[in-house]
Design an enzyme around this catalytic site. Structure first.
Site, mmCIF file in Angstrom:
data_model
loop_
_atom_site.group_PDB
_atom_site.id
_atom_site.type_symbol
_atom_site.label_atom_id
_atom_site.label_comp_id
_atom_site.label_asym_id
_atom_site.label_seq_id
_atom_site.Cartn_x
_atom_site.Cartn_y
_atom_site.Cartn_z
ATOM 1 N N ASP A 283 38.129 42.151 35.583
ATOM 2 C CA ASP A 283 37.573 42.946 36.667
ATOM 3 C C ASP A 283 36.074 43.140 36.460
ATOM 4 O O ASP A 283 35.577 43.154 35.318
ATOM 5 C CB ASP A 283 38.255 44.314 36.746
ATOM 6 C CG ASP A 283 39.718 44.200 37.142
ATOM 7 O OD1 ASP A 283 40.066 43.219 37.833
ATOM 8 O OD2 ASP A 283 40.502 45.087 36.752
ATOM 9 N N HIS B 267 37.135 35.987 37.355
ATOM 10 C CA HIS B 267 37.524 37.162 38.126
ATOM 11 C C HIS B 267 39.035 37.231 38.354
ATOM 12 O O HIS B 267 39.549 38.265 38.778
ATOM 13 C CB HIS B 267 36.798 37.163 39.482
ATOM 14 C CG HIS B 267 36.341 38.525 39.901
ATOM 15 N ND1 HIS B 267 37.047 39.678 39.604
ATOM 16 C CD2 HIS B 267 35.240 38.938 40.590
ATOM 17 C CE1 HIS B 267 36.408 40.725 40.102
ATOM 18 N NE2 HIS B 267 35.315 40.308 40.704
#
Length: 428
Positions: A404, A400
């Site tokens: 995204d 992450h």
């Protein structure tokens, strides 16, 4: 007689120390040139250390699990002639150290027997005279020649259960014959509720230690998140069966993996931000045009990830052949450092054991790993009708810090669309 000292070689890539993973010899053994003496583990791969001379082992420089510096004394061999130690100089012979009971993980390169073949036992030799099958630790690989290993693999025999009657417990073809004969006899009764107090301590060394370190490092450094999506692979399976029926004999049988690799390659064209390697120390993301797919393979020593390089340039059969070749090299311990490094994205599958959902751990410095669960037949509602379809989940994880959630979901949805409409895999 002289002494030839073998030092821990410079493996390259700036490596200053390596872990001694396995000895293939013991003090007192006679060795020949090019015979594998030991395995050492770098950060990326297992490396064989062969003998450059003929001679007799007089001292070992370490025990499995020990981290040794490049240039330190690995082994000392007594040889004919002067050896490589200057006359009058004290030979840097290491103090003898306790060697493990299990000597080898992979077979030495030396011949299994002297040039004069030993007489085989008569076919009528009683099987009962053979020692009973043994049970070794799950991570223990007994000594056996490549031919014996291949025969055992083809017959579905786990060598760790086979008694070895050769030198140093080496498993011979006759031992496989005895094991197969014993397999046809009824197993002795076992007390199902017998109380057990035994326990076993297994050192975490070699490949298992590297796996543990890498998994712990990946979970500590990356911000993992997983995304799961189900895929209708009914049409894909029909295509795969058709291709195997038409071309299986001439080009080889296709599994699901080549189609998955192809889908990843095509999907990455629209999601280049996922085909990257992230150097979080330098804070640099390297985006790759080439798709080097790591394909996780289970070996006796643990999980390894050989790399299918330039998957974007391979057709289905080229991909299949490369996956099979690399998996075999990894399982036999013969994969090179180049074959075990440099992946830009990883595909992992447990095949029929794939379960329903999994949360694969990233293969740093990559930022994505695509996991495949098993195919199951389920009733599905299509256009108001209940039909039986072949369904499969993709359980994938992403970093992450770089990827995204929206991009990850769209990437997996793109793979899903390609697999559900398999003709689109080949439309340019």
């Amino acid at each position: 007689m002289g002494t030839h000292v073998i030092k821990m070689p410079d493996i390259g890539e700036g490596i200053a120390e390596v872990e001694l993973s396995q000895w293939h010899v013991q003090v007192g053994d006679l060795v020949v040139e090019d015979q594998v003496l030991a395995d050492v583990m770098t950060d990326k791969a297992m490396v064989d250390i062969p003998s450059p001379v003929h001679g007799k082992v007089i001292a070992l420089g370490g025990v499995p699990g020990e981290v040794m510096a490049v240039g330190s004394v690995l082994i000392s061999i007594e040889v004919e002639g002067a050896g490589n130690v200057r006359e009058g100089a004290e030979a840097p012979v290491p103090a003898p150290k306790a060697a493990p009971a299990v000597v080898a993980e992979k077979p030495p390169a030396a011949p299994e027997a002297p040039s004069k073949p030993a007489a085989k036992p008569a076919p009528t030799a009683p099987v009962a005279a053979r020692p009973a099958p043994v049970a070794r630790a799950a991570d223990e690989r007994p000594l056996a020649s490549p031919a014996v290993r291949k025969r055992a693999w083809d017959a579905g025999i786990e060598l760790r259960f086979v008694h070895g009657s050769g030198p140093a417990g080496r498993i011979l073809h006759d031992d496989l014959d005895a094991y197969l004969a014993q397999a046809d006899q009824p197993a002795p009764a076992v007390a199902s509720y017998a109380k057990r107090t035994d326990e076993q301590q297994i050192p975490v060394i070699g490949l298992r230690r590297k796996i543990a370190q890498r998994m712990q490092d990946a979970k500590r450094r990356a911000a993992h998140f997983s995304y799961v999506e189900e895929v209708d692979v009914t049409a894909l399976e029909e295509l795969r069966v058709h291709l195997n029926h038409k071309y299986g004999d001439s080009r080889g049988k296709l599994t699901l993996l080549p189609f998955l690799v192809r889908a990843m390659v095509v999907a990455l064209r629209d999601f280049p931000q996922i085909n990257v390697r992230y150097d979080d120390d330098a804070q640099v993301i390297t985006r790759h045009g080439a798709v080097h797919v790591g394909v996780a393979a289970q070996t006796d020593g643990g999980l390894m990830v050989p790399v299918v390089r330039h998957a974007e340039s391979l057709n289905l059969w080229g991909t299949s052949n490369e996956i099979n070749r690399l998996a075999q090299a990894a399982r036999s311990g013969k994969a090179s450092r180049e074959e075990m490094s440099g992946s830009t994205i990883t595909l992992t599958s447990l095949g029929a054991l794939g379960g329903i959902v999994s949360t694969p751990v990233l293969n740093l410095p990559e930022v994505a790993i695509v996991g495949v669960n098993r195919i199951v037949e389920r009733p599905m509602v299509i256009k108001g009708q209940i039909v039986i379809r072949k369904m499969m989940n993709l359980s994938s994880s992403f970093d992450h810090r770089v990827v995204d959630g929206m991009d990850a979901a769209q990437f997996i949805q793109a793979i899903r669309g390609l697999l559900e409409q398999p003709a689109s895999l080949f439309v340019e």
